[in-house]
Design a protein around this motif. Structure first.
Motif, PDB file in Angstrom:
ATOM      1  N   ASP A   1       1.383   9.335 -17.776  1.00  0.00           N
ATOM      2  CA  ASP A   1       0.219  10.141 -17.407  1.00  0.00           C
ATOM      3  C   ASP A   1      -0.145  10.036 -15.929  1.00  0.00           C
ATOM      4  OD1 ASP A   1      -0.530   7.518 -17.571  1.00  0.00           O
ATOM      5  OD2 ASP A   1      -2.218   7.809 -18.927  1.00  0.00           O
ATOM      6  N   CYS A   2       0.657   9.330 -15.144  1.00  0.00           N
ATOM      7  CA  CYS A   2       0.326   9.189 -13.720  1.00  0.00           C
ATOM      8  C   CYS A   2       1.596   9.245 -12.869  1.00  0.00           C
ATOM      9  CB  CYS A   2      -0.432   7.885 -13.470  1.00  0.00           C
ATOM     10  SG  CYS A   2       0.289   6.451 -14.244  1.00  0.00           S
ATOM     11  N   VAL A   3       1.409   9.515 -11.612  1.00  0.00           N
ATOM     12  CA  VAL A   3       2.492   9.399 -10.636  1.00  0.00           C
ATOM     13  C   VAL A   3       1.997   8.462  -9.532  1.00  0.00           C
ATOM     14  CG1 VAL A   3       3.469  11.673 -11.117  1.00  0.00           C
ATOM     15  CG2 VAL A   3       1.738  11.434  -9.315  1.00  0.00           C
ATOM     16  N   PHE A   4       2.935   7.979  -8.744  1.00  0.00           N
ATOM     17  CA  PHE A   4       2.595   6.955  -7.751  1.00  0.00           C
ATOM     18  C   PHE A   4       3.264   7.278  -6.419  1.00  0.00           C
ATOM     19  CE2 PHE A   4       4.016   3.042  -5.599  1.00  0.00           C
ATOM     20  CZ  PHE A   4       2.808   2.392  -5.399  1.00  0.00           C
ATOM     21  N   LEU A   5       2.504   7.102  -5.348  1.00  0.00           N
ATOM     22  CA  LEU A   5       3.013   7.308  -3.982  1.00  0.00           C
ATOM     23  C   LEU A   5       2.630   6.105  -3.140  1.00  0.00           C
ATOM     24  CD1 LEU A   5       1.918  10.745  -2.449  1.00  0.00           C
ATOM     25  CD2 LEU A   5       4.253   9.946  -2.768  1.00  0.00           C
ATOM     26  N   THR A   6       3.492   5.705  -2.211  1.00  0.00           N
ATOM     27  CA  THR A   6       3.031   4.709  -1.239  1.00  0.00           C
ATOM     28  C   THR A   6       2.333   5.457  -0.103  1.00  0.00           C
ATOM     29  OG1 THR A   6       5.233   4.693  -0.275  1.00  0.00           O
ATOM     30  CG2 THR A   6       4.667   2.882  -1.728  1.00  0.00           C
ATOM     31  N   HIS A   7       1.291   4.823   0.394  1.00  0.00           N
ATOM     32  CA  HIS A   7       0.419   5.442   1.398  1.00  0.00           C
ATOM     33  C   HIS A   7       1.023   5.260   2.797  1.00  0.00           C
ATOM     34  CE1 HIS A   7      -3.290   6.586   3.350  1.00  0.00           C
ATOM     35  NE2 HIS A   7      -3.308   5.457   4.006  1.00  0.00           N
ATOM     36  N   GLY A   8       0.709   6.196   3.698  1.00  0.00           N
ATOM     37  CA  GLY A   8       1.054   6.002   5.115  1.00  0.00           C
ATOM     38  C   GLY A   8       2.174   6.894   5.609  1.00  0.00           C
ATOM     39  N   PHE A   9       2.717   7.725   4.721  1.00  0.00           N
ATOM     40  CA  PHE A   9       3.795   8.628   5.146  1.00  0.00           C
ATOM     41  C   PHE A   9       3.248  10.050   5.289  1.00  0.00           C
ATOM     42  CE2 PHE A   9       5.922   5.004   3.359  1.00  0.00           C
ATOM     43  CZ  PHE A   9       7.016   4.834   4.189  1.00  0.00           C
ATOM     44  N   GLY A  10       4.173  10.977   5.572  1.00  0.00           N
ATOM     45  CA  GLY A  10       3.770  12.375   5.694  1.00  0.00           C
ATOM     46  C   GLY A  10       3.000  12.653   6.981  1.00  0.00           C
ATOM     47  N   HIS A  11       3.365  11.936   8.051  1.00  0.00           N
ATOM     48  CA  HIS A  11       2.677  12.181   9.338  1.00  0.00           C
ATOM     49  C   HIS A  11       2.949  13.599   9.822  1.00  0.00           C
ATOM     50  CE1 HIS A  11       1.152   8.201  10.409  1.00  0.00           C
ATOM     51  NE2 HIS A  11       2.234   7.709   9.834  1.00  0.00           N
ATOM     52  N   ARG A  12       1.947  14.144  10.535  1.00  0.00           N
ATOM     53  CA  ARG A  12       2.110  15.464  11.134  1.00  0.00           C
ATOM     54  C   ARG A  12       1.978  15.415  12.660  1.00  0.00           C
ATOM     55  NH1 ARG A  12       0.736  16.509   6.038  1.00  0.00           N
ATOM     56  NH2 ARG A  12       1.108  18.570   5.146  1.00  0.00           N
ATOM     57  N   ALA A  13       1.576  14.279  13.207  1.00  0.00           N
ATOM     58  CA  ALA A  13       1.347  14.195  14.659  1.00  0.00           C
ATOM     59  C   ALA A  13       2.650  14.507  15.403  1.00  0.00           C
ATOM     60  CB  ALA A  13       0.842  12.806  15.024  1.00  0.00           C
ATOM     61  N   LYS A  14       2.535  15.422  16.353  1.00  0.00           N
ATOM     62  CA  LYS A  14       3.733  15.891  17.073  1.00  0.00           C
ATOM     63  C   LYS A  14       4.474  14.769  17.772  1.00  0.00           C
ATOM     64  CE  LYS A  14       1.823  20.348  18.486  1.00  0.00           C
ATOM     65  NZ  LYS A  14       1.187  20.978  19.660  1.00  0.00           N
ATOM     66  N   ALA A  15       3.707  13.825  18.316  1.00  0.00           N
ATOM     67  CA  ALA A  15       4.340  12.824  19.171  1.00  0.00           C
ATOM     68  C   ALA A  15       4.903  11.627  18.402  1.00  0.00           C
ATOM     69  CB  ALA A  15       3.343  12.345  20.218  1.00  0.00           C
ATOM     70  N   LEU A  16       4.702  11.594  17.088  1.00  0.00           N
ATOM     71  CA  LEU A  16       5.342  10.537  16.289  1.00  0.00           C
ATOM     72  C   LEU A  16       6.724  11.062  15.932  1.00  0.00           C
ATOM     73  CD1 LEU A  16       2.432   9.358  13.938  1.00  0.00           C
ATOM     74  CD2 LEU A  16       3.357   8.159  15.937  1.00  0.00           C
ATOM     75  N   SER A  17       7.645  10.915  16.852  1.00  0.00           N
ATOM     76  CA  SER A  17       8.911  11.637  16.699  1.00  0.00           C
ATOM     77  C   SER A  17       9.736  11.106  15.539  1.00  0.00           C
ATOM     78  CB  SER A  17       9.710  11.572  17.999  1.00  0.00           C
ATOM     79  OG  SER A  17      10.205  10.265  18.189  1.00  0.00           O
ATOM     80  N   PHE A  18       9.491   9.875  15.136  1.00  0.00           N
ATOM     81  CA  PHE A  18      10.272   9.335  14.015  1.00  0.00           C
ATOM     82  C   PHE A  18       9.600   9.635  12.673  1.00  0.00           C
ATOM     83  CE2 PHE A  18      11.582   6.223  10.934  1.00  0.00           C
ATOM     84  CZ  PHE A  18      12.964   6.274  11.056  1.00  0.00           C
ATOM     85  N   ALA A  19       8.331   9.304  12.563  1.00  0.00           N
ATOM     86  CA  ALA A  19       7.653   9.377  11.250  1.00  0.00           C
ATOM     87  C   ALA A  19       7.278  10.799  10.849  1.00  0.00           C
ATOM     88  CB  ALA A  19       6.393   8.510  11.279  1.00  0.00           C
ATOM     89  N   ARG A  20       7.192  11.669  11.822  1.00  0.00           N
ATOM     90  CA  ARG A  20       6.714  13.025  11.538  1.00  0.00           C
ATOM     91  C   ARG A  20       7.591  13.692  10.474  1.00  0.00           C
ATOM     92  NH1 ARG A  20       6.711  18.376  14.814  1.00  0.00           N
ATOM     93  NH2 ARG A  20       4.815  19.258  13.938  1.00  0.00           N
ATOM     94  N   GLY A  21       6.909  14.217   9.458  1.00  0.00           N
ATOM     95  CA  GLY A  21       7.619  14.995   8.441  1.00  0.00           C
ATOM     96  C   GLY A  21       8.361  14.168   7.403  1.00  0.00           C
ATOM     97  N   ARG A  22       8.220  12.861   7.439  1.00  0.00           N
ATOM     98  CA  ARG A  22       8.902  12.035   6.427  1.00  0.00           C
ATOM     99  C   ARG A  22       7.950  11.741   5.281  1.00  0.00           C
ATOM    100  NH1 ARG A  22      13.665   9.176   8.506  1.00  0.00           N
ATOM    101  NH2 ARG A  22      13.897   9.752  10.689  1.00  0.00           N
ATOM    102  N   GLY A  23       8.263  12.238   4.119  1.00  0.00           N
ATOM    103  CA  GLY A  23       7.481  11.931   2.926  1.00  0.00           C
ATOM    104  C   GLY A  23       6.183  12.717   2.860  1.00  0.00           C
ATOM    105  N   ALA A  24       5.302  12.245   1.988  1.00  0.00           N
ATOM    106  CA  ALA A  24       4.059  12.972   1.702  1.00  0.00           C
ATOM    107  C   ALA A  24       2.854  12.115   2.045  1.00  0.00           C
ATOM    108  CB  ALA A  24       4.011  13.354   0.222  1.00  0.00           C
ATOM    109  N   ASP A  25       1.794  12.793   2.495  1.00  0.00           N
ATOM    110  CA  ASP A  25       0.539  12.133   2.871  1.00  0.00           C
ATOM    111  C   ASP A  25      -0.454  12.283   1.712  1.00  0.00           C
ATOM    112  OD1 ASP A  25      -1.882  11.378   3.924  1.00  0.00           O
ATOM    113  OD2 ASP A  25      -2.034  13.085   5.313  1.00  0.00           O
ATOM    114  N   ASP A  26      -0.722  11.177   1.037  1.00  0.00           N
ATOM    115  CA  ASP A  26      -1.623  11.233  -0.118  1.00  0.00           C
ATOM    116  C   ASP A  26      -3.042  11.635   0.287  1.00  0.00           C
ATOM    117  OD1 ASP A  26      -1.140   8.251   0.773  1.00  0.00           O
ATOM    118  OD2 ASP A  26      -3.218   8.431   0.151  1.00  0.00           O
ATOM    119  N   ALA A  27      -3.446  11.303   1.531  1.00  0.00           N
ATOM    120  CA  ALA A  27      -4.837  11.580   1.940  1.00  0.00           C
ATOM    121  C   ALA A  27      -5.146  13.081   1.861  1.00  0.00           C
ATOM    122  CB  ALA A  27      -5.090  11.060   3.349  1.00  0.00           C
TER     123      ALA A  27
END
Ligand code: SF4
Length: 734
Positions: free
Chosen positions: A681-707
């Motif tokens: 009945d639930c799904v689980f995500l780790t927090h802290g991914f799914g960045h959209r900031a342009k200048a985070l050239s590595f993290a940007r676009g990786r995974g989903a942002d739960d917020a």
């Protein structure tokens, strides 16, 4: 034994696929040699002791430096929180220091808010602009119109600046979005909070109950090792979690509870302890009030009653209650850390505290300790001016009557006109990436648009920087000195953060930034010291600590002090009654349940799953997801879905899906992990991914942002925490 860059270390739930916990980052870690202060394996030419800031635990670090570069980080052998070892994140701290995306110069916004367009500026220009805006706001609306959002150890300089400036609006999201309810729940019960590091004595516990606490994924160094030791000693481990966590892989009992029903389980455990006479009579008779009311309250809350609500079989509830009772007082019902889930979180934590009282574990070896801190007097500043207004975090003064800190979500709301008694007009944001931290993204964005002035002080160009008018590049924890750390802990100590290498680029330490702003605001008298060394020396000398010794060693230990009643501490409780309050008259007087009641959570609509979030063991949420070293191990999050549910949806493990919440908000795509390790009945995500900031050239676009999916919250009426596990999602194939 040195470890090659490619060598991974595995601990955890081997039967469930294990959790990869280190990625070519460490020279010593779990199961490997403890280091020595003079480490023959160093490839550096000097070693500087300091303490870590990759998370808030603040472990002692030995930084190995060669030709001006930090070559590796190892655990300080004498620091009580590291004891010679670091967690993978701490060992990977150089990934932050040498991150190519770091903020390098002060920036001034040139485009619209949120567009992330800036030009470089000199420090002089940036600081003049900040002080000018703060001065204008002070004149136009009063100092209370400036709000400080802060996180991390370096924030102490800015908290001091804001107190001197006269604003009461100082908030850390770690209160209303994380640990606040547990502090209030324990305060109401014992008259004392849980502290950080938590006062739990897992090392000596005979029974450990983790209820929604993910030790092993939550890598608080010393605590994980205390837990591992207890497991090694044969302590009973009971894990209550809708997900088969790493800790569940080490447990004697895994209770895959229906999300949102912890209070029902806790009440039924109390029922068994009381009905079967397994509670600690001496504690109850001598130190508590309200036992008769509690007994009556839980009388019908049998394991059979709880089964219908939690989905946990009655015999398992009974068996685990008996194990807790048998281990008393050496039983730790862990309070957890991020406990803002369903809006009943203070009551849930109070239920944990009441159970702790029944087991007589407060103040006992193997339970909850009563640690003290080394006495390091504060710097003798002049008194701060009294603020002209109360904090703006509540619409009415009667809201959230038990909150004992300012609510970050409340200050955010106060920036939107009409939400508060007066508006927050300017923000200073230190070390906290609010767009990924606060729920209700639309409100956060509205507030960010409304603020007249925003300054962000950070190391990386996180999302919050994109909304700021001025961005200041701070030096990392390896490039700056900070205040002395001397928390309450079972081994009292004082530790120093020291500059390991000079600040890279054009970054500056927080103490310098705060002092420069203060000078421009005519608040120089609150920063009378020349530099951080002079400030620290004054405190050390007042404490009688040899400054040369602590600079050389990084940490000094104080005399061991008693931590338990067995060692002679007299039982004292800071509650109104002076006793442990099983029944809370204060809650009753404020119109709340004096003893926790179970109220069922809202069910997900058909086809939806409840969204749960947690941690990756190699990341500290969004603070490290741009760290290339740590990302060798984990560079995106996955959405955990029960294998049977994934089959029904025709979704394969590894496939990418978009998550769509109950309000139609979409997030992703994100990879699916179809697993037997989670309820259906639930799904689980780790927090802290799914960045959209342009200048985070590595993290940007990786995974989903739960917020972004947290479009609604259930606010805890007692202390204002934002329960965020009330959002539901469906999975849409890409
Ligand atoms: S637990 Fe890990 S990240 Fe946190 S302070 Fe310790 S070493 Fe650093």
């Amino acid at each position: 034994m040195p470890v090659t860059r490619r060598k991974f270390i595995r601990i955890g739930a081997a039967s469930a696929g294990g959790m990869v916990l280190g990625g070519g980052l460490v020279s010593d870690w779990y199961g490997l040699d403890a280091p020595r202060l003079t480490d023959p394996a160093t490839d550096g030419d000097r070693i500087v002791p300091t303490f870590c800031e990759i998370c808030f635990w603040k472990c002692g670090v030995l930084a190995h430096v060669k030709q001006g570069r930090v070559t590796k980080l190892t655990g300080h052998p004498d620091h009580p929180l590291s004891r010679g070892r670091l967690c993978p994140r701490g060992a990977g701290g150089t990934g932050l220091l040498y991150d190519p995306d770091r903020l390098k110069k002060p920036l001034v916004r040139t485009g619209r808010r949120g567009e992330e367009t800036f030009r470089e500026a000199s420090w002089e220009e940036a600081l003049d602009r900040i002080a000018g805006e703060m001065d204008r706001l002070r004149r136009d609306y009063g100092p209370q119109s400036m709000a400080l959002f802060q996180h991390g150890y370096g924030s102490s300089w800015f908290t001091h600046l804001f107190r001197a400036y006269g604003s009461p609006n100082i908030a850390a999201p770690s209160y209303a979005q994380c640990r606040g309810p547990r502090e209030v729940g324990f305060q109401l019960t014992f008259g004392d909070g849980v502290l950080s590091p938590e006062r739990v004595d897992m090392e000596r516990a005979d029974c450990i109950v983790l209820i929604g606490s993910h030790l092993g994924e939550n890598m608080h160094n010393t605590q994980v090792r205390d837990f591992a030791r207890a497991v090694g000693r044969g302590a009973t481990v009971i894990v209550v979690d809708p997900r088969f966590s790493v800790a569940a892989g080490k447990a004697d009992h895994w209770l895959p509870i229906k999300p949102g029903t912890d209070i029902a389980l806790l009440l039924s455990w109390m029922n068994v302890l009381i009905e079967e006479g397994l509670y600690d009579r001496s504690t109850v008779e001598n130190f508590t009030t309200g036992f008769d009311q509690l007994r009556a309250h839980v009388a019908g809350k049998t394991p059979e009653w709880a089964y219908a609500r939690t989905g946990i079989r009655p015999e398992l509830i009974r068996a685990t209650a008996r194990k807790i009772g048998a281990a008393k007082p050496a039983a730790v019902i862990h309070p957890g850390r991020r406990v803002t889930w369903y809006g009943d979180d203070t009551q849930r934590t109070r239920a944990i505290a009441i159970l702790t009282a029944l087991t007589g574990s407060w103040g006992r070896a193997g339970g909850y300790l009563l640690p003290t801190a080394m006495k390091v007097p504060k710097y003798p500043y002049a008194p701060y001016p009294a603020p002209d207004a109360p904090a703006a975090d509540r619409a009415k003064p009667s809201d959230f009557p038990m909150a004992d800190a300012t609510l970050a979500s409340g200050l955010c709301a106060a920036t939107i006109p009409g939400s508060s008694a007066y508006g927050a007009k300017g923000w200073m944001v230190y070390g906290t990436n609010l767009p990924l931290t606060l729920p209700e993204p639309e409100r956060v964005e509205a507030a960010l648009q409304e603020a007249e002035f925003i300054v962000a002080i950070d190391v990386l160009p996180a999302e919050i920087c994109g909304w700021a008018d001025v961005v200041l590049p701070e030096a990392t924890y390896l490039e700056r000195a900070d205040d002395i750390d001397a928390p309450a802990y079972r081994e009292p100590y004082a530790a120093l953060r020291q500059e390991v290498v000079s600040p890279l680029h054009d970054s500056k330490p927080g103490w310098w930034i705060a002092k420069e702003i203060a000078n421009r605001l005519d608040l120089a008298s609150f920063f009378p010291w020349k530099d951080v060394d002079e400030y620290v020396d004054a405190r050390l000398s007042a404490a009688g600590i040899d400054r040369r010794e602590i600079r050389e060693k990084g940490v000094v230990l104080g005399p061991r002090t008693p931590c338990t009643y067995e060692e002679g501490i007299a039982p004292e409780f800071g509650t109104e009654s002076g006793k442990i309050e099983l029944y809370s008259a204060a809650l009753a007087a404020a119109g709340f349940d004096p003893i926790p009641e179970f109220r069922p959570p809202e069910e997900p609509p058909a086809g939806y799953f409840r969204l749960l979030i947690g941690r990756s063991p190699v990341h500290t949420f969004g603070r490290t997801t741009n760290n290339r070293l740590l990302s060798e191990v984990c560079d995106e999050n996955e959405v955990w879905v029960a294998a049977s549910a994934a089959r029904e949806l025709g979704i394969a493990s590894g496939e990418r899906v978009v998550l769509v919440n109950q309000d139609g908000v979409e997030e992703g795509p994100v990879k699916v992990k179809a697993t037997e390790r989670i309820r259906t009945d639930c799904v689980f995500l780790t927090h802290g991914f799914g960045h959209r900031a342009k200048a985070l050239s590595f993290a940007r676009g990786r995974g989903a942002d739960d917020a972004r999916l947290m479009t609604r919250v259930s606010v805890d009426p007692i202390m204002g925490g934002t329960g965020m596990n009330v959002n539901f999602v469906t999975l849409k194939r890409v």
